[in-house]
Design an enzyme around this catalytic site. Structure first.
Site, PDB file in Angstrom:
ATOM      1  CG  ASN A 127     -25.592  21.958 -10.993  1.00  0.00           C
ATOM      2  OD1 ASN A 127     -25.314  22.103 -10.036  1.00  0.00           O
ATOM      3  ND2 ASN A 127     -27.313  22.151 -11.330  1.00  0.00           N
ATOM      4  CG  ASP A 144     -27.279  17.961  -5.141  1.00  0.00           C
ATOM      5  OD1 ASP A 144     -27.716  18.917  -6.261  1.00  0.00           O
ATOM      6  OD2 ASP A 144     -27.014  16.784  -5.394  1.00  0.00           O
ATOM      7  CD  GLU A 162     -32.398  25.751 -12.117  1.00  0.00           C
ATOM      8  OE1 GLU A 162     -33.030  26.457 -13.525  1.00  0.00           O
ATOM      9  OE2 GLU A 162     -32.613  24.449 -11.930  1.00  0.00           O
TER      10      GLU A 162
END
Length: 525
Positions: A398, A407, A434
């Site tokens: 991320n 995403d 996650e």
């Protein structure tokens, strides 16, 4: 005013309209302060500048008169012959005190063609009239003026007429012209200079001519060339510097001017501002009254109906609302339609609560329900295995690619894992950011390990780039596997904790691998 009062739509409308009124009044004040007032002041400055222009033009007119006067005398044949020494009677005939009084002159200087004083006529420092050749000591008071004219002429000036304002320190006007015959056929015989004092009577005459209350003063030329001071709401003082000789000095024109134009315009604007404010207030009150009778009152009735509807569902909506053809009628009909479909929508929402909104797979709630149902089944189920799956270094993913890319990665992985597991009748759920969990009914631990290894290979086959991973160049997962052991590991919480311990071991062992709970337990022993 309490919170219940503020919750009223009527009171909020009133406060909003009052706020609009205050903002409008503030806007009018700001427009007056920052738009209208600068324009009025600029117009006032333009008026003051134009009045000073009139004074300066009047001074220019007087200098032109001096120019014509000196040219009349300098281009007179008698003056030409006099300077050449050919008309001695010229002095008695023309250069006497009455001549200076008539012409309003202070001094007349006749220079020969060598720029030396030929004859001097004027008033000395004591105010005594003198008329004598320039070489006599009695005319020595004119020596500075003669020296100045000599230097000025020798500086290369055009042989034409010149005029100046003088600060000596008293104010005066001066004119200089070469002396020619009237036919201008012969060369110049010398120069004639005239000096006129700017006396108080002369300034009074200038005031009467221009209609401006003004004063003239000699000042250093280093001051501000223009200045405007507002003395009072009715008067202002404007000043301007006009070049003079010597160059270090200047003539300061100072005029006291009325501010009538400014005051009249300002009063007119204030009158318009008051009327605009009054019209605005009346308009807002009218708008409030119309809102009350057309919108707010019917909305209150509709609100009371919806509150009663919570206790009496059999009550029907008043026909007066349904018959309206405006927005309130549309709202009432739409409310009835929504109310009728409320239960259908509730059922649909219940279904949506069992799915993860990002990936579309099952969420933790559905996973726990299915797991509890499976363990509570009678007769008791056989072997049941679970997987806990965690994406390796997903926070770094991320941070490196951004949350939108994260995403997209979750969606792709969930799709791959769901296809891999659903073909065997297994349930995949997203149980964390996650983190995923899989429920494998009727599956022994060894078979679960094979399924986990196949899942690991399928994810590696996706080859999703992960430049920030410390494990590999692509996205990988770590999997912990545990299974139900009757009378030993027979609770949902215990089984999930066992799978979590196996996942922890997989991550500590280097990630991108599968660990079973019994192996973890054996290592602990």
């Amino acid at each position: 005013m309490n919170l219940a009062t503020l919750a009223s739509l009527r009171q909020r409308f009133l406060l909003a309209l009052l706020g609009v009124l205050l903002l409008a009044l503030l806007a009018l004040v700001l427009v007056a302060r920052y738009q209208v007032m600068p324009i009025l002041l600029e117009d006032e400055e333009t008026f003051a500048s134009s009045e000073l222009d009139r004074v300066e033009r009047a001074l220019g007119g007087e200098l032109n008169h001096m120019r014509r006067l000196v040219e009349d005398w300098a281009h007179w044949d008698d003056t030409y012959d006099f300077v050449r020494g050919e008309r001695p009677e010229y002095v008695d005939s023309n250069l006497y005190e009455a001549t200076l009084e008539t012409l309003e002159l202070q001094t007349m200087l006749f220079l020969d063609n060598q720029n030396a004083a030929y004859w001097v006529v004027g008033y000395d420092e004591a105010g005594q009239f003198r008329s004598c050749p320039g070489a006599l000591s009695s005319c020595g008071w004119a020596a500075p003026a003669v020296s100045f004219l000599d230097a000025y002429i020798r500086s290369g000036v055009e042989p034409v007429s010149h005029t100046w304002l003088l600060v000596l320190p008293n104010l005066a006007m001066a004119a200089l012209s070469p002396i020619y015959q009237s036919r201008e056929e012969a060369p110049s015989a010398g120069w004639l200079a005239m000096v006129r004092p700017l006396s108080e009577p002369w300034v009074d005459q200038l005031r009467n001519t221009t209609g401006i209350d003004l004063t003239l003063a000699g000042v250093p030329s280093t001051g501000p060339h223009k200045e405007l001071v507002r003395l009072s709401p009715m008067q202002m003082q404007a000043s301007r510097y006009v070049p003079a000789l010597p160059p270090s000095r200047a003539v300061r024109i100072e005029a006291v001017l009325p501010r009538q134009r400014y005051q009249v315009t300002l009063e007119t604007f204030r009158f318009a501002l008051y009327w605009t404010s009054g019209v605005l207030i009346v308009t807002l009150l009218l708008v409030l009254w119309l809102l009350e009778h057309i919108v707010l009152s019917p909305l209150r009735q509709l609100s009371r109906f919806t509150q009663r509807l919570q206790h009496d569902q059999a009550e029907t909506m008043p026909s007066s609302f349904l018959a309206r053809r405006d927005e309130i009628g549309t709202l009432a009909r739409e409310f009835r339609h929504l109310w009728r479909h409320q239960r259908q929508q509730s059922a649909q929402l219940l279904t949506l609560t069992q799915r993860d909104p990002l990936t579309g797979i099952a969420n933790r709630r559905l996973f726990d329900e299915r797991f509890a149902t499976l363990l509570g089944r009678q007769p008791a189920p056989g072997e049941v295995a679970v997987m806990m799956i965690d994406i390796d270094h997903f926070k770094r993913y991320n941070d490196h690619y951004g949350h939108p890319a994260g995403d997209a990665c979750l969606i792709e992985l969930a799709k791959c894992m769901d296809q891999q597991l659903s073909q065997h009748g297994f349930l995949l759920a997203r149980t964390g950011g996650e983190e995923f969990s899989a429920l494998l009914p009727d599956t022994p631990l060894d078979a679960a390990r094979q399924h986990a290894a196949a899942l690991l290979n399928a994810i590696e086959a996706l080859a999703l780039p992960h430049a920030a991973s410390l494990t590999g160049a692509c996205v990988t997962v770590s999997i912990g596997v545990a299974s139900r052991v009757p009378e030993t590991l027979d609770d949902i919480g215990e089984i999930m904790r066992a799978a979590d311990q196996a996942l922890y071991q997989a991550k500590n062992s280097g990630r991108n691998r599968v660990c079973l709970f019994h192996e973890v337990a054996d290592q602990a022993v």
